[in-house]
Design an enzyme around this catalytic site. Structure first.
Site, mmCIF file in Angstrom:
data_model
loop_
_atom_site.group_PDB
_atom_site.id
_atom_site.type_symbol
_atom_site.label_atom_id
_atom_site.label_comp_id
_atom_site.label_asym_id
_atom_site.label_seq_id
_atom_site.Cartn_x
_atom_site.Cartn_y
_atom_site.Cartn_z
ATOM 1 N N ASN A 163 -20.679 -12.859 -30.948
ATOM 2 C CA ASN A 163 -19.286 -12.431 -30.913
ATOM 3 C C ASN A 163 -18.884 -12.132 -32.356
ATOM 4 O O ASN A 163 -18.665 -13.043 -33.144
ATOM 5 C CB ASN A 163 -18.415 -13.559 -30.324
ATOM 6 C CG ASN A 163 -16.933 -13.244 -30.409
ATOM 7 O OD1 ASN A 163 -16.537 -12.113 -30.694
ATOM 8 N ND2 ASN A 163 -16.107 -14.246 -30.157
ATOM 9 N N TRP A 164 -18.822 -10.846 -32.663
ATOM 10 C CA TRP A 164 -18.521 -10.466 -34.053
ATOM 11 C C TRP A 164 -17.049 -10.655 -34.410
ATOM 12 O O TRP A 164 -16.687 -10.555 -35.558
ATOM 13 C CB TRP A 164 -18.915 -8.996 -34.272
ATOM 14 C CG TRP A 164 -20.362 -8.820 -34.593
ATOM 15 C CD1 TRP A 164 -21.357 -9.745 -34.465
ATOM 16 C CD2 TRP A 164 -20.983 -7.636 -35.121
ATOM 17 N NE1 TRP A 164 -22.553 -9.209 -34.868
ATOM 18 C CE2 TRP A 164 -22.352 -7.914 -35.273
ATOM 19 C CE3 TRP A 164 -20.514 -6.367 -35.455
ATOM 20 C CZ2 TRP A 164 -23.248 -6.974 -35.773
ATOM 21 C CZ3 TRP A 164 -21.406 -5.431 -35.939
ATOM 22 C CH2 TRP A 164 -22.765 -5.729 -36.102
ATOM 23 N N LYS A 165 -16.214 -10.846 -33.396
ATOM 24 C CA LYS A 165 -14.760 -10.930 -33.640
ATOM 25 C C LYS A 165 -14.317 -9.695 -34.426
ATOM 26 O O LYS A 165 -14.856 -8.624 -34.199
ATOM 27 C CB LYS A 165 -14.423 -12.248 -34.339
ATOM 28 C CG LYS A 165 -15.053 -13.451 -33.604
ATOM 29 C CD LYS A 165 -14.540 -14.774 -34.048
ATOM 30 C CE LYS A 165 -15.225 -15.866 -33.228
ATOM 31 N NZ LYS A 165 -14.717 -17.199 -33.508
ATOM 32 N N HIS B 285 -11.133 -15.693 -24.505
ATOM 33 C CA HIS B 285 -11.543 -16.413 -25.719
ATOM 34 C C HIS B 285 -10.336 -17.199 -26.235
ATOM 35 O O HIS B 285 -9.194 -16.742 -26.135
ATOM 36 C CB HIS B 285 -12.040 -15.420 -26.774
ATOM 37 C CG HIS B 285 -12.690 -16.126 -27.931
ATOM 38 N ND1 HIS B 285 -11.957 -16.698 -28.940
ATOM 39 C CD2 HIS B 285 -13.991 -16.360 -28.222
ATOM 40 C CE1 HIS B 285 -12.794 -17.273 -29.800
ATOM 41 N NE2 HIS B 285 -14.034 -17.081 -29.388
ATOM 42 N N GLU C 239 -9.166 -17.574 -29.047
ATOM 43 C CA GLU C 239 -8.327 -16.846 -30.014
ATOM 44 C C GLU C 239 -7.371 -15.892 -29.294
ATOM 45 O O GLU C 239 -6.270 -15.641 -29.768
ATOM 46 C CB GLU C 239 -9.226 -16.113 -31.022
ATOM 47 C CG GLU C 239 -9.885 -17.108 -31.978
ATOM 48 C CD GLU C 239 -11.243 -16.708 -32.505
ATOM 49 O OE1 GLU C 239 -11.615 -15.519 -32.414
ATOM 50 O OE2 GLU C 239 -11.962 -17.601 -32.996
ATOM 51 N N GLU D 112 -16.438 -23.396 -24.821
ATOM 52 C CA GLU D 112 -16.219 -23.339 -26.266
ATOM 53 C C GLU D 112 -15.072 -24.286 -26.638
ATOM 54 O O GLU D 112 -13.890 -23.899 -26.555
ATOM 55 C CB GLU D 112 -15.833 -21.921 -26.690
ATOM 56 C CG GLU D 112 -16.906 -20.891 -26.439
ATOM 57 C CD GLU D 112 -16.805 -19.741 -27.434
ATOM 58 O OE1 GLU D 112 -17.825 -19.417 -28.062
ATOM 59 O OE2 GLU D 112 -15.708 -19.191 -27.618
ATOM 60 N N GLY E 156 -15.853 -22.111 -35.380
ATOM 61 C CA GLY E 156 -15.705 -21.753 -36.791
ATOM 62 C C GLY E 156 -15.506 -22.938 -37.717
ATOM 63 O O GLY E 156 -15.154 -22.773 -38.888
ATOM 64 N N SER F 286 -19.740 -23.110 -33.344
ATOM 65 C CA SER F 286 -20.579 -23.531 -34.471
ATOM 66 C C SER F 286 -22.064 -23.653 -34.124
ATOM 67 O O SER F 286 -22.756 -24.543 -34.617
ATOM 68 C CB SER F 286 -20.054 -24.837 -35.089
ATOM 69 O OG SER F 286 -18.761 -24.628 -35.643
ATOM 70 N N GLY G 185 -20.558 -17.058 -32.800
ATOM 71 C CA GLY G 185 -19.623 -16.311 -33.630
ATOM 72 C C GLY G 185 -20.204 -16.041 -35.010
ATOM 73 O O GLY G 185 -21.008 -15.130 -35.192
ATOM 74 N N GLY G 186 -19.828 -16.871 -35.973
ATOM 75 C CA GLY G 186 -20.203 -16.652 -37.380
ATOM 76 C C GLY G 186 -21.679 -16.345 -37.590
ATOM 77 O O GLY G 186 -22.028 -15.418 -38.332
#
Ligand code: PGA
Length: 261
Positions: free
Chosen positions: A15-17, A105, A107, A177, A183, A222, A243-244
């Site tokens: 997930n590049w966001k 998600h 966010e 999640e 993150g 994470s 993600g990251g």
């Protein structure tokens, strides 16, 4: 992972966001494909996916066509078409060859006030157009501290499942999640992940008895090369939403390799 007699193909989704420019993304994908090719003799048994911003979808879908990496979106409109400025519809995604979309998600739930009804409407719209929704669920820190993690997650799952047709629901993917793990570099213990995933599977068995065993349950929050193997070893973890670490081709490749053991 599940027992050996359950033929489930794990899914590792990045997930590049809101990161990377469209002009950088294709070189990045070429780098990832070269790394996967170099590892090809090990032959990953996972399905691989990158969920990228809307602006990247056309170019990356074209480049990824025929490769082991699929391209997904990070959101979709609950509406079919019409006067919804700024929104992107499920038929538009499907027309580009996109097959997956993240919905709900944390966010989106937090910064765009998406509630369970919105998440449900988006999942239904995605399924109606042949897309697979990756429905995200997860508790906040205060909810876990109050002993409500399972209750919150099952409530979100119930909201997402409401009214889904058993036939299309078998394509569903669910990602657990925990909001406090996203993150932050903090991850739940193996027991905490196992507990939530067992409850999710159990609830799926009740709601969608025919489909439940084939629905992939991802863990996200994470996930890194350093912890991927231990997370993938947990029962009922059928892959990850990353993600990251999905922004670094080297790290993403190591996570993919961790699943293959
Ligand atoms: P993270 O994000 O891996 O950077 O924690 C996961 C996600 O939000 O999907």
């Amino acid at each position: 992972m599940q027992s050996a007699d359950t033929p489930i193909t794990p899914l590792i989704a990045g997930n590049w966001k809101m990161n990377r420019l469209p002009s950088e993304a294709q070189a990045w994908l070429r780098d990832l494909l070269a790394r996967l090719e170099a590892d090809a003799d090990r032959g990953s048994r996972s399905e691989l996916l990158l969920c990228v911003p809307f602006t990247h979808l056309a170019g990356m879908s074209e480049l990824a066509f025929g490769t082991p990496v699929g391209i997904g979106a990070q959101d979709v409109s609950r509406h079919e078409a019409g006067a919804y400025t700024g929104e992107v519809s499920a038929p538009m995604l499907a027309d580009l060859g996109v097959r997956y979309v993240i919905v709900g998600h944390s966010e989106r739930r937090e910064y765009h006030a998406e509630d369970d009804a919105t998440v449900n409407a988006k999942a239904q719209r995605a399924l109606a157009h042949g897309l697979t929704p990756i429905v995200c669920v997860g508790e906040r820190q205060a909810e876990r501290d109050a002993g409500r993690a399972v209750e919150v997650v099952l409530g979100q799952l119930a909201g997402a499942l409401e009214g889904l047709e058993p036939g299309s629901a078998e394509r569903l993917v669910v990602a657990y999640e925990p909001v406090w793990a996203i993150g932050t570099g903090r991850t739940p213990t193996q027991d905490q992940i196992a507990e939530v995933h067992a409850f999710l599977r159990d609830r799926l068995r009740t709601a969608l008895p025919e489909a439940a065993e084939g629905i992939r349950l991802l863990y996200g929050g994470s996930v890194k090369p350093e912890n991927a193997a231990e997370i993938f070893a947990i029962a009922d973890v059928d892959g990850a939403l990353v993600g990251g670490a999905s922004l670094k081709a080297a790290d993403f490749t190591r996570i993919i390799a961790a699943l293959d053991g």
